[in-house]
Design a protein around this motif. Structure first.
Motif, PDB file in Angstrom:
ATOM      1  N   LEU A   1      36.377  47.420  47.744  1.00 23.30           N
ATOM      2  CA  LEU A   1      35.609  46.488  48.579  1.00 23.30           C
ATOM      3  C   LEU A   1      34.097  46.706  48.140  1.00 23.30           C
ATOM      4  N   HIS A   2      33.408  47.732  48.039  1.00 20.16           N
ATOM      5  CA  HIS A   2      32.147  47.936  47.814  1.00 20.16           C
ATOM      6  C   HIS A   2      31.684  46.873  46.575  1.00 20.16           C
ATOM      7  N   GLU A   3      32.444  47.465  45.418  1.00 15.66           N
ATOM      8  CA  GLU A   3      31.921  46.522  44.119  1.00 15.66           C
ATOM      9  C   GLU A   3      32.184  45.017  44.120  1.00 15.66           C
ATOM     10  N   LEU A   4      33.198  44.723  44.938  1.00 13.43           N
ATOM     11  CA  LEU A   4      33.508  43.295  45.208  1.00 13.43           C
ATOM     12  C   LEU A   4      32.537  42.446  46.126  1.00 13.43           C
ATOM     13  N   ARG A   5      32.261  43.275  47.035  1.00 13.71           N
ATOM     14  CA  ARG A   5      31.216  42.642  48.053  1.00 13.71           C
ATOM     15  C   ARG A   5      29.800  42.480  47.189  1.00 13.71           C
ATOM     16  N   ARG A   6      29.799  43.523  46.664  1.00 13.73           N
ATOM     17  CA  ARG A   6      27.953  43.343  45.722  1.00 13.73           C
ATOM     18  C   ARG A   6      27.990  42.294  44.955  1.00 13.73           C
ATOM     19  N   TRP A   7      29.249  42.356  44.060  1.00 12.29           N
ATOM     20  CA  TRP A   7      29.243  41.366  43.079  1.00 12.29           C
ATOM     21  C   TRP A   7      29.208  39.858  43.679  1.00 12.29           C
TER      22      TRP A   7
ATOM     23  N   ILE B   1      30.744  37.549  34.547  1.00  8.52           N
ATOM     24  CA  ILE B   1      31.991  37.121  35.011  1.00  8.52           C
ATOM     25  C   ILE B   1      33.132  37.554  34.171  1.00  8.52           C
ATOM     26  N   HIS B   2      32.869  37.921  32.947  1.00  4.98           N
ATOM     27  CA  HIS B   2      33.896  38.629  32.176  1.00  4.98           C
ATOM     28  C   HIS B   2      34.391  40.005  32.798  1.00  4.98           C
ATOM     29  N   GLU B   3      32.951  40.722  32.964  1.00  6.36           N
ATOM     30  CA  GLU B   3      33.381  42.114  33.369  1.00  6.36           C
ATOM     31  C   GLU B   3      34.099  42.174  34.769  1.00  6.36           C
ATOM     32  N   LEU B   4      34.047  41.129  35.600  1.00  8.68           N
ATOM     33  CA  LEU B   4      34.395  41.185  36.802  1.00  8.68           C
ATOM     34  C   LEU B   4      36.281  40.744  36.792  1.00  8.68           C
ATOM     35  N   THR B   5      36.378  39.657  35.813  1.00  7.16           N
ATOM     36  CA  THR B   5      37.584  39.060  35.965  1.00  7.16           C
ATOM     37  C   THR B   5      38.398  38.976  34.797  1.00  7.16           C
ATOM     38  N   GLY B   6      37.666  39.464  33.542  1.00  5.32           N
ATOM     39  CA  GLY B   6      38.595  39.243  32.514  1.00  5.32           C
ATOM     40  C   GLY B   6      38.258  37.871  31.692  1.00  5.32           C
TER      41      GLY B   6
ATOM     42  N   ALA C   1      47.725  41.648  54.535  1.00  2.00           N
ATOM     43  CA  ALA C   1      48.198  42.908  54.307  1.00  2.00           C
ATOM     44  C   ALA C   1      49.935  43.038  54.336  1.00  2.00           C
ATOM     45  N   SER C   2      50.289  42.198  55.282  1.00  2.00           N
ATOM     46  CA  SER C   2      51.804  41.957  55.259  1.00  2.00           C
ATOM     47  C   SER C   2      52.556  41.385  54.177  1.00  2.00           C
ATOM     48  N   ALA C   3      51.709  40.131  53.913  1.00  2.00           N
ATOM     49  CA  ALA C   3      52.312  39.321  52.856  1.00  2.00           C
ATOM     50  C   ALA C   3      51.923  39.675  51.327  1.00  2.00           C
ATOM     51  N   HIS C   4      50.522  40.287  51.286  1.00  2.00           N
ATOM     52  CA  HIS C   4      50.322  40.504  49.853  1.00  2.00           C
ATOM     53  C   HIS C   4      49.711  42.240  49.671  1.00  2.00           C
ATOM     54  N   PRO C   5      50.785  43.177  49.871  1.00  2.00           N
ATOM     55  CA  PRO C   5      50.504  44.377  50.069  1.00  2.00           C
ATOM     56  C   PRO C   5      49.699  44.941  48.933  1.00  2.00           C
ATOM     57  N   GLN C   6      50.008  44.800  47.666  1.00  2.00           N
ATOM     58  CA  GLN C   6      49.555  45.432  46.580  1.00  2.00           C
ATOM     59  C   GLN C   6      47.900  44.750  46.487  1.00  2.00           C
ATOM     60  N   GLU C   7      47.937  43.550  46.372  1.00  2.00           N
ATOM     61  CA  GLU C   7      46.562  42.839  46.347  1.00  2.00           C
ATOM     62  C   GLU C   7      45.579  43.341  47.455  1.00  2.00           C
ATOM     63  N   PHE C   8      45.984  43.285  48.455  1.00  2.00           N
ATOM     64  CA  PHE C   8      45.141  43.650  49.715  1.00  2.00           C
ATOM     65  C   PHE C   8      44.724  45.283  49.484  1.00  2.00           C
ATOM     66  N   ARG C   9      45.424  46.069  48.984  1.00  2.00           N
ATOM     67  CA  ARG C   9      45.304  47.474  48.997  1.00  2.00           C
ATOM     68  C   ARG C   9      44.050  47.563  47.698  1.00  2.00           C
ATOM     69  N   LEU C  10      44.171  46.988  46.685  1.00  2.00           N
ATOM     70  CA  LEU C  10      43.071  46.857  45.550  1.00  2.00           C
ATOM     71  C   LEU C  10      41.944  46.388  46.085  1.00  2.00           C
ATOM     72  N   VAL C  11      41.972  45.214  47.104  1.00  2.00           N
ATOM     73  CA  VAL C  11      40.776  44.711  47.760  1.00  2.00           C
ATOM     74  C   VAL C  11      39.878  45.853  48.467  1.00  2.00           C
TER      75      VAL C  11
ATOM     76  N   GLU D   1      40.582  47.854  35.537  1.00  2.00           N
ATOM     77  CA  GLU D   1      41.772  46.973  35.637  1.00  2.00           C
ATOM     78  C   GLU D   1      41.893  46.862  37.195  1.00  2.00           C
ATOM     79  N   GLY D   2      41.782  47.764  37.881  1.00  2.00           N
ATOM     80  CA  GLY D   2      42.194  47.380  39.412  1.00  2.00           C
ATOM     81  C   GLY D   2      41.047  46.550  40.069  1.00  2.00           C
ATOM     82  N   LEU D   3      39.824  46.717  39.472  1.00  2.00           N
ATOM     83  CA  LEU D   3      38.849  45.511  39.982  1.00  2.00           C
ATOM     84  C   LEU D   3      39.079  44.446  39.480  1.00  2.00           C
ATOM     85  N   HIS D   4      39.499  44.099  38.205  1.00  2.00           N
ATOM     86  CA  HIS D   4      39.987  42.744  37.809  1.00  2.00           C
ATOM     87  C   HIS D   4      41.023  42.144  38.675  1.00  2.00           C
ATOM     88  N   ARG D   5      42.178  42.997  38.815  1.00  2.00           N
ATOM     89  CA  ARG D   5      43.233  42.426  39.672  1.00  2.00           C
ATOM     90  C   ARG D   5      42.913  42.002  41.198  1.00  2.00           C
ATOM     91  N   ALA D   6      41.985  42.942  41.664  1.00  2.00           N
ATOM     92  CA  ALA D   6      41.508  42.684  43.034  1.00  2.00           C
ATOM     93  C   ALA D   6      40.840  41.404  43.090  1.00  2.00           C
TER      94      ALA D   6
END
Length: 396
Positions: free
Chosen positions: A36-42, A261-266, A22-32, A5-10
């Motif tokens: 980070l490793h999974e997102l970069r690789r994908w 695509i489904h596994e990453l984004t839903g 980070a200042s404008a989107h703190p929750q999304e930035f934290r999830l990214v 779920e966290g990966l999907h949201r990120a």
């Protein structure tokens, strides 16, 4: 929150807003940062998009699968959301160039002076940008407000509206970290050879794989990148828009691509004879919705139904005539301004723009007359004849 779920949201946060602060989107930035490793690789494997992060920003350097698709333009921030035209795009690029040389703080008036100087170059002669006209100042303000929304500029004092009326100025802080992250191309613009505009745009968006297609593996990788980019970005991937090589690759790899695509984004693949749409069950990973609220949204939905049922291309005049009928039929619901005689072409233009952005229609010409033709996905908006059944479920 679970890891998937966290990966999907990120991933969804990056796809909907490729520049996170980070200042404008703190929750999304934290999830990214957490994923980070999974997102970069994908993204590297499936799209060729690079994900850059530092302590304050996360930038997914997206390049389009179809560089010629102009149906999703930049829009000014705030009310109105008017689409950028060529002049605004040029002013946006000139503003970035000016800000590269600006101090840590800059005033709108001073920035405007430098942009006017840059716009006096021969290649921008058709713009005639001098700030003398109010609409030119409004275009520059639209660019500045987009830069504020992106985080390149932070308003310190003043108001852009006063600048438009020549009654004041505005002061901004310049965030060089965000400014440096804006450029998304895989190669610098100065390395792209002069020539046809379309070819230069394609070259600017090419990644390293696309430039070195000297093996089957590299060619397949380039195709996978293009197809995945289009499935993520475009409302529909029509098979008739693909090259023979892309069609052959997609035939064998469709399940694997859509599953990843489904596994990453839903997103869920809807596969039809004409193409593939990645449907969003959450309905928030889009910049264009259908249906939409308001008079324009209602008119667009009704025109979609009309086009789907027509079975042939319709001219813009025919659509305007239909809008006139609809305005009378829905007079109690539509805005007064939209019902006024003579406003039909404006409503038709807004509806066609939205339908084109959703890949539901395409422009055509009937004996030199502008027209619109339905694309296969528009069939979902056709209204079938009602079927009356008896209590036992039989058709009378």
């Amino acid at each position: 929150m679970s890891a998937p779920e966290g990966l999907h949201r990120a991933a969804r946060a990056l796809l909907s807003r490729p520049l996170l602060r980070a200042s404008a989107h703190p929750q999304e930035f934290r999830l990214v940062r957490e994923h980070l490793h999974e997102l970069r690789r994908w993204f590297d494997r499936n799209t060729g998009w690079r994900l850059y992060t530092d302590a304050e920003t996360a930038r997914l350097r997206k390049v389009p699968g179809d560089p010629g698709n102009a149906t999703h333009p930049a829009r000014e921030a705030g009310r109105g959301r008017q689409a950028f035209d060529r002049r605004r795009y040029v002013l946006f690029c000139l503003a970035l160039a000016v800000l590269e040389r600006a101090e840590a703080q800059t005033a709108l008036g001073r920035m405007a002076e430098h942009i006017v100087l840059e716009a006096s170059a021969p290649e921008f002669a058709d713009l005639g940008f001098t700030l003398a006209a109010r609409d030119q100042r409004m275009d520059l303000v639209a660019v500045v407000r987009l830069l504020v929304d992106l985080g390149v500029l932070s308003r310190v004092a003043g108001d852009e509206g006063a600048f438009v009326g020549r009654q004041g100025d505005a002061l901004y802080d310049v965030d060089r970290r965000v400014l440096a992250a804006l450029l998304a191309g895989a190669r610098g613009p100065s390395t792209v050879p002069h020539g046809d505009h379309g070819a230069r745009l394609t070259a600017l968006a090419e990644d390293g794989v696309a430039q070195q297609l000297d093996s089957d593996d590299l060619r397949n990788t380039a195709i996978r990148h293009r197809l995945t980019r289009r499935l993520l970005d475009d409302p529909v991937l029509y098979f008739d828009t693909l090259t023979p090589q892309e069609q052959a690759y997609l035939t064998g790899q469709r399940g694997a691509i859509t599953r990843r695509i489904h596994e990453l984004t839903g997103l869920v693949a809807e596969v039809r004879a004409e193409g593939i749409a990645m449907v969003d069950p959450r309905d928030d990973l889009t910049d264009v919705r259908m249906p939409e609220q308001g008079t324009t949204g209602h008119a667009t939905l009704l025109l979609a139904e009309y086009l789907a049922a027509a079975g042939r291309p319709l001219t813009l005049d025919e659509l305007a005539a239909r809008v006139r009928e609809l305005a009378d039929e829905h007079a109690s619901y539509w805005a007064k301004s939209a019902r006024a005689p003579g406003n039909e072409p404006e409503l038709v233009a807004a509806a066609v723009d939205r339908l084109r952005a959703l890949d539901l229609v395409e422009p055509q010409s009937l004996d030199g007359v502008p027209a619109v033709a339905a694309r296969p996905a528009l069939a979902r908006y056709a209204v079938a004849a009602p079927v009356v059944t008896t209590p036992e479920g039989e058709t009378p």
